[in-house]
Design an enzyme around this catalytic site. Structure first.
Site, mmCIF file in Angstrom:
data_model
loop_
_atom_site.group_PDB
_atom_site.id
_atom_site.type_symbol
_atom_site.label_atom_id
_atom_site.label_comp_id
_atom_site.label_asym_id
_atom_site.label_seq_id
_atom_site.Cartn_x
_atom_site.Cartn_y
_atom_site.Cartn_z
ATOM 1 N N ILE A 203 0.825 -1.214 0.000
ATOM 2 C CA ILE A 203 0.000 0.000 0.000
ATOM 3 C C ILE A 203 0.860 1.266 0.000
ATOM 4 O O ILE A 203 1.627 1.525 0.932
ATOM 5 C CB ILE A 203 -0.989 0.002 1.187
ATOM 6 C CG1 ILE A 203 -1.800 -1.306 1.190
ATOM 7 C CG2 ILE A 203 -1.898 1.219 1.132
ATOM 8 C CD1 ILE A 203 -2.520 -1.642 -0.125
ATOM 9 N N GLY B 153 28.209 1.655 -19.723
ATOM 10 C CA GLY B 153 28.475 1.238 -18.342
ATOM 11 C C GLY B 153 27.930 2.227 -17.319
ATOM 12 O O GLY B 153 27.462 1.832 -16.243
ATOM 13 N N ARG C 234 28.913 12.265 -25.591
ATOM 14 C CA ARG C 234 29.824 11.114 -25.453
ATOM 15 C C ARG C 234 30.432 10.752 -26.811
ATOM 16 O O ARG C 234 29.707 10.554 -27.794
ATOM 17 C CB ARG C 234 29.033 9.911 -24.918
ATOM 18 C CG ARG C 234 29.824 8.644 -24.775
ATOM 19 C CD ARG C 234 30.766 8.708 -23.600
ATOM 20 N NE ARG C 234 31.355 7.421 -23.302
ATOM 21 C CZ ARG C 234 32.307 7.252 -22.399
ATOM 22 N NH1 ARG C 234 32.765 8.296 -21.701
ATOM 23 N NH2 ARG C 234 32.806 6.053 -22.174
ATOM 24 N N GLU D 45 -1.857 -0.624 -10.761
ATOM 25 C CA GLU D 45 -3.136 -0.149 -11.326
ATOM 26 C C GLU D 45 -3.745 -1.172 -12.275
ATOM 27 O O GLU D 45 -4.355 -0.811 -13.282
ATOM 28 C CB GLU D 45 -2.954 1.182 -12.085
ATOM 29 C CG GLU D 45 -2.302 2.271 -11.295
ATOM 30 C CD GLU D 45 -3.245 3.032 -10.381
ATOM 31 O OE1 GLU D 45 -4.465 2.938 -10.575
ATOM 32 O OE2 GLU D 45 -2.752 3.679 -9.457
HETATM 33 C C1 LIG Z 1 5.300 -0.538 -5.501
HETATM 34 C C2 LIG Z 1 3.871 -0.970 -5.489
HETATM 35 C C3 LIG Z 1 2.886 -0.086 -5.028
HETATM 36 C C4 LIG Z 1 1.549 -0.514 -4.952
HETATM 37 N N1 LIG Z 1 0.599 0.344 -4.427
HETATM 38 C C5 LIG Z 1 -0.657 -0.129 -4.193
HETATM 39 C C6 LIG Z 1 -1.634 0.665 -3.504
HETATM 40 O O1 LIG Z 1 -1.388 1.822 -3.146
HETATM 41 N N2 LIG Z 1 -2.853 0.113 -3.243
HETATM 42 C C7 LIG Z 1 -3.157 -1.152 -3.623
HETATM 43 O O2 LIG Z 1 -4.276 -1.588 -3.329
HETATM 44 N N3 LIG Z 1 -2.286 -1.936 -4.300
HETATM 45 C C8 LIG Z 1 -1.037 -1.453 -4.586
HETATM 46 N N4 LIG Z 1 -0.116 -2.251 -5.242
HETATM 47 C C9 LIG Z 1 -0.498 -3.597 -5.623
HETATM 48 C C10 LIG Z 1 -0.675 -3.816 -7.125
HETATM 49 O O3 LIG Z 1 -1.828 -3.157 -7.563
HETATM 50 C C11 LIG Z 1 -0.726 -5.326 -7.333
HETATM 51 O O4 LIG Z 1 0.594 -5.824 -7.106
HETATM 52 C C12 LIG Z 1 -1.215 -5.746 -8.707
HETATM 53 O O5 LIG Z 1 -2.576 -5.417 -8.855
HETATM 54 C C13 LIG Z 1 -1.037 -7.236 -8.978
HETATM 55 O O6 LIG Z 1 -1.540 -8.005 -7.938
HETATM 56 P P1 LIG Z 1 -0.613 -9.169 -7.304
HETATM 57 O O7 LIG Z 1 0.698 -8.547 -6.978
HETATM 58 O O8 LIG Z 1 -1.359 -9.806 -6.186
HETATM 59 O O9 LIG Z 1 -0.385 -10.195 -8.472
HETATM 60 P P2 LIG Z 1 -1.365 -11.428 -8.858
HETATM 61 O O10 LIG Z 1 -2.769 -10.961 -8.848
HETATM 62 O O11 LIG Z 1 -0.979 -12.592 -8.022
HETATM 63 O O12 LIG Z 1 -0.923 -11.704 -10.345
HETATM 64 C C14 LIG Z 1 0.297 -12.395 -10.651
HETATM 65 C C15 LIG Z 1 0.425 -12.522 -12.160
HETATM 66 O O13 LIG Z 1 -0.667 -13.286 -12.682
HETATM 67 C C16 LIG Z 1 -1.314 -12.551 -13.704
HETATM 68 N N5 LIG Z 1 -2.752 -12.866 -13.691
HETATM 69 C C17 LIG Z 1 -3.592 -12.911 -12.628
HETATM 70 N N6 LIG Z 1 -4.834 -13.224 -13.029
HETATM 71 C C18 LIG Z 1 -4.783 -13.368 -14.368
HETATM 72 C C19 LIG Z 1 -5.751 -13.684 -15.376
HETATM 73 N N7 LIG Z 1 -7.034 -13.894 -15.070
HETATM 74 N N8 LIG Z 1 -5.339 -13.760 -16.654
HETATM 75 C C20 LIG Z 1 -4.040 -13.534 -16.993
HETATM 76 N N9 LIG Z 1 -3.087 -13.234 -16.079
HETATM 77 C C21 LIG Z 1 -3.452 -13.151 -14.798
HETATM 78 C C22 LIG Z 1 -1.051 -11.096 -13.381
HETATM 79 O O14 LIG Z 1 -1.200 -10.267 -14.519
HETATM 80 C C23 LIG Z 1 0.374 -11.175 -12.885
HETATM 81 O O15 LIG Z 1 1.260 -11.185 -13.969
HETATM 82 C C24 LIG Z 1 1.207 -1.806 -5.382
HETATM 83 C C25 LIG Z 1 2.179 -2.670 -5.878
HETATM 84 C C26 LIG Z 1 3.498 -2.274 -5.920
HETATM 85 C C27 LIG Z 1 4.548 -3.235 -6.437
#
Ligand SMILES: Cc1cc2nc3c(=O)[nH]c(=O)nc-3n(C[C@H](O)[C@H](O)[C@H](O)COP(=O)(O)OP(=O)(O)OC[C@H]3O[C@@H](n4cnc5c(N)ncnc54)[C@H](O)[C@@H]3O)c2cc1C
Length: 375
Positions: free
Chosen positions: A155, A336, A264, A359
């Site tokens: 978050i 580099g 460069r 997002e």
């Molecule tokens: C630095 C950072 C800041 C963030 N800030 C916020 C925030 O402020 N608030 C918040 O709520 N969240 C936040 N997030 C979370 C972010 O929105 C999620 O990481 C993202 O939505 C993916 O969810 P997950 O990491 O659980 O991956 P998963 O849902 O586990 O997905 C893993 C992989 O499987 C793929 N996948 C899943 N389902 C399917 C499908 N049906 N078909 C094809 N592919 C699929 C995904 O595309 C992904 O490649 C943040 C994340 C990061 C890294």
């Protein structure tokens, strides 16, 4: 697209701030993994956090496009600061602005609009972010209070000293997701330690835990059970904003690579005089340009009140890929030096990956675009 004088003036003020205030110092914050609270406060004084918020609560009511212009300018120099703004406004403060009651807006929006406080939006859970409708965090009504149990992860803005509010989704009944505001310091709310991240190291990202966390019933944002529709709407706006940030990164990489390639020298001439480098620069320009067109198109549609979900997905997908490609090629042009953390393009290279994840991952954007085609 030709900007109005007001838009051009605002974008130019933000660019000036990014160049003179953020650029010289952000590398140090980044290396230390520290949230730049003073910079973010100063940015607030420019009005960046209130751009889209209603005037009666201290905002400018100037629309998504105006915010996007600011995000592009900040993202051009640094995306940790840009995402701090993006998450605080399009997901956090906008949740209150779009769906909150007058009382909630009066209570929280003025400080958020002034950039004195930040709002975090907590949707993602340890069990998954893509399937965001599946919410393990639960909230039950007891004696006029919501009692919340569960956990959220990744978050943004959850634990800064400026964080005023966390807006979290929770299951409030069978198949029913709702949005609830929780203030830091509420008993039963634990803000976890900062993650050690590959990129966005000067932004604040933490897990949060609810253990019998009690907030007043009035902290429900909008109608009970409307949480799913609310976050879909917020994410559409967030995608356009993230596309603007990504465009800034794509443009910033081009700016840095162009300047370096003219200076460069190798084999007795600037490396830019090699067609292989010049073509990389041409492709980088192409990507930054088309990414900008895509986010402007989506933001304009949003500001006109037209449907823009597909345009938002296109903008987010295209601009994030533009940023990834431009960061990779800019690093290549720096040779580099591009692998040294002191070089701005190295920071972009570390930061760009998350643009394909946040997002809604880029797989999700493709699913949305495919769905719009009826497949
Ligand atoms: C630095 C950072 C800041 C963030 N800030 C916020 C925030 O402020 N608030 C918040 O709520 N969240 C936040 N997030 C979370 C972010 O929105 C999620 O990481 C993202 O939505 C993916 O969810 P997950 O990491 O659980 O991956 P998963 O849902 O586990 O997905 C893993 C992989 O499987 C793929 N996948 C899943 N389902 C399917 C499908 N049906 N078909 C094809 N592919 C699929 C995904 O595309 C992904 O490649 C943040 C994340 C990061 C890294």
């Amino acid at each position: 697209m030709r900007l109005t004088p007001e838009q051009a003036e605002f974008a130019s003020a933000v660019r000036e701030f990014a160049e003179t205030e953020i650029k010289p110092v952000i590398g140090d914050y980044y290396e230390r993994g520290t949230f730049p609270v003073d910079l973010v406060r100063e940015l607030g004084k420019l009005g960046v956090f209130g751009v889209t918020l209603p005037e009666e609560y201290g905002g400018a009511d100037a629309g998504l496009l105006m915010l996007c212009l600011a995000l592009e300018e900040i993202g051009r120099v640094d995306s940790s600061v840009a995402v701090t703004v993006e998450a605080a406004v399009t997901l956090g403060a906008e949740a209150l602005s779009r769906f909150g009651t007058d009382e909630q807006r009066r209570r929280w929006l003025p400080r958020l609009a002034a950039g004195e406080g930040l709002c975090a939006f907590a949707l993602t859970e340890p069990s998954g972010g893509t399937d965001a409708g599946h919410t393990d965090t639960r909230a039950r009504l007891e004696d006029g209070q919501w009692v919340i149990d569960g956990a959220k992860c990744f978050i943004t803005n959850a634990g800064t000293e400026m964080t005023d509010l966390i807006v979290a989704t929770a299951t409030t009944g069978p198949g029913e997701v709702s949005t609830i505001a929780v203030e830091p310091g509420t008993p039963g709310l634990e803000i976890g330690p900062e993650y050690s991240k590959v990129g966005w190291r000067a932004s604040d990202t933490r897990p949060i835990y609810f253990d019998g966390c009690r907030v007043p019933e009035e902290n429900l944002i909008g109608e009970r059970g409307k949480g799913f529709a609310q976050f879909l709407d917020l994410l559409d706006h967030g995608r356009v904003a993230l596309a603007a940030l990504s465009t800034g990164m794509a443009q910033g990489c081009l700016d840095e690579a162009l300047a370096h390639s003219k200076e460069r020298e190798a084999f007795g001439k600037p490396i830019a005089e090699n067609q292989s480098i010049a073509f990389m620069l041409a492709d980088m320009r192409l990507r930054a340009h088309t990414a900008r067109l895509a986010y402007l198109d989506a933001a304009e549609a949003a500001d006109r009140g037209e449907p823009f979900g597909t345009e938002a997905a296109i903008a987010k997908l295209h601009a994030s890929q533009a940023a990834v490609e431009n960061a990779r090629e800019a690093t290549q042009i720096f040779g580099g030096y591009g692998f040294m953390n002191e070089t701005p393009v190295a920071r972009a290279w570390r930061d760009c990956k998350v643009l394909e994840i946040g997002e809604g991952t880029n797989e999700v954007q493709r699913m949305l675009i495919a769905r719009s085609l009826g497949v």
